[in-house]
Scaffold this motif. Sequence first.
Motif, short mmCIF file in Angstrom:
data_model
loop_
_atom_site.label_atom_id
_atom_site.label_comp_id
_atom_site.label_asym_id
_atom_site.label_seq_id
_atom_site.Cartn_x
_atom_site.Cartn_y
_atom_site.Cartn_z
N UNK A 1 0.83 -1.21 0.00
CA UNK A 1 0.00 0.00 0.00
C UNK A 1 0.86 1.25 0.00
N UNK A 2 1.97 1.21 0.71
CA UNK A 2 2.86 2.39 0.76
C UNK A 2 3.53 2.63 -0.58
N UNK A 3 3.99 1.55 -1.22
CA UNK A 3 4.64 1.69 -2.52
C UNK A 3 3.68 2.28 -3.54
N UNK A 4 2.46 1.76 -3.55
CA UNK A 4 1.47 2.27 -4.50
C UNK A 4 1.13 3.73 -4.22
N UNK A 5 0.99 4.08 -2.96
CA UNK A 5 0.66 5.46 -2.59
C UNK A 5 1.80 6.40 -2.95
N UNK A 6 3.04 5.93 -2.81
CA UNK A 6 4.19 6.76 -3.12
C UNK A 6 4.34 6.98 -4.62
N UNK A 7 4.09 5.92 -5.41
CA UNK A 7 4.23 6.02 -6.86
C UNK A 7 3.08 6.79 -7.51
N UNK A 8 1.88 6.59 -6.99
CA UNK A 8 0.69 7.22 -7.58
C UNK A 8 -0.15 7.90 -6.49
N UNK A 9 0.37 8.98 -5.91
CA UNK A 9 -0.33 9.62 -4.80
C UNK A 9 -1.70 10.19 -5.18
N UNK A 10 -1.90 10.46 -6.49
CA UNK A 10 -3.18 11.01 -6.92
C UNK A 10 -4.33 10.00 -6.74
N UNK A 11 -3.99 8.71 -6.59
CA UNK A 11 -5.02 7.70 -6.34
C UNK A 11 -5.55 7.76 -4.90
N UNK A 12 -4.79 8.42 -4.03
CA UNK A 12 -5.15 8.56 -2.62
C UNK A 12 -5.43 7.20 -1.98
N UNK A 13 -4.51 6.27 -2.18
CA UNK A 13 -4.62 4.94 -1.58
C UNK A 13 -4.50 5.07 -0.06
N UNK A 14 -5.41 4.47 0.70
CA UNK A 14 -5.31 4.53 2.17
C UNK A 14 -4.18 3.63 2.67
N UNK A 15 -2.95 4.09 2.48
CA UNK A 15 -1.78 3.26 2.78
C UNK A 15 -1.51 3.15 4.28
#
Length: 410
Positions: free
Chosen positions: A291-305
């Motif tokens: 979740x952190x990797x995804x949030x860092x790479x694509x912060x515009x998705x606003x993943x609840x990391x």
Amino acid sequence: MSLKISAENLVAYDNYHLPEDYKKTVVVVRQYDEERDKLAVEELEGQCDFGQRGQPSLFTDLMGDPISRIRNLPLHVMLVAAYGEDREIVGIIRGCIKTVTRGNKGSTPCPVYVKIAYILGLRVSSQHRRLGIGTKLVEKLEEWSRSNGAKYAYMATDSNNQASIKLFTSKCNYVKFRTPSVLVQPVHAHYKPIASDIAIVRVSPQLSESFYRRIFANSEFFPKDINHILDNKLNFGTFMAVPKKTLLNWDPKSGSFPPTFAILSVWNTKDVYKLQVRGVSSLKYACCLGTRVLDSWMPWLRVPSVPNIFKTFGFYLLYGIHMEGKEGPRLMKSLCNFAHNMGRNDRDCRLLVSEVGLDDPVREAIPRWIKFSWGDLWCMKKLEISESPDDWVESRVSSSSVIFVDPRDF
């Protein structure tokens, strides 16, 4: 400052006049001495975790300062329990005394203050439990509290911590008093939005004090020395959210309240101690990392990391939380988002934590993750021996739904 305590008040037994075979089981409770006790206390702290058996555990890193959690209170003490002829440190406890409000009594508009002791950081070595050491530490701390004028003592624990609750309620005669909620919001890699029609105003310590003394005059546990908290270097500031249109007719320096607003202060707890979660399975660890990797790479998705809480981390404590007016909840959400963005810019801050009364209206407006949050339990005891019918402990039903959480207690 910390008060010195005479040895006569702290030593549980006179060790030098006991038979040698009895010295092996004697317990001596005395004041913490940094020069000779620091390493042993740090080792004991490292052995003690928080959590239910079979679940991930939370460890505390006091960063080389065993009294860091009470250092910012003017009147404090730390006691240690030494066991056996080797005088091994097997237990510790911390306490402080302050003057706080106890809720509005009757129709008086003036705050009602009382001197109270707060007990925290009770630890007993796992190899030396069920020997009465925890009880003895609490009793000695209560003696110190009485001698310094405290009329009540209270402690806080996770509502699921049955061992701690049983010790205080069954053996030390405390009663279950208040049940606030601890609300936790992870700090994500992405920024949280703040509505374009909302302004965030920084409030000076002097004006914050004036606001807080009026807002929390009828609350419980509001500290009389709030000015010392607001002036402390750990306080990152007080912030108020208001509709931008309000600024046309309201001056923050006027000392008056706007028609609708939200207010809170931010405390830098990570410079006092840090935490670490241990005991998580490899699968859960990998999922959290993903979740952190995804949030860092694509912060515009606003993943609840999930932030990296598996290494030592710090958090910000939000306190002095209050809102008024019809737009209060929306303003509070934006204010919490503002605090989140402060934490995002601090690489050591992984969480935002707040604690509010169970029935406080502001509770529903504060963002939180349910899995990270929990119910707290505050237990209280009357220390003053008197026949006065005026007993705060007996007022099980609070005269106020608002509990002020002192950041120095956390």
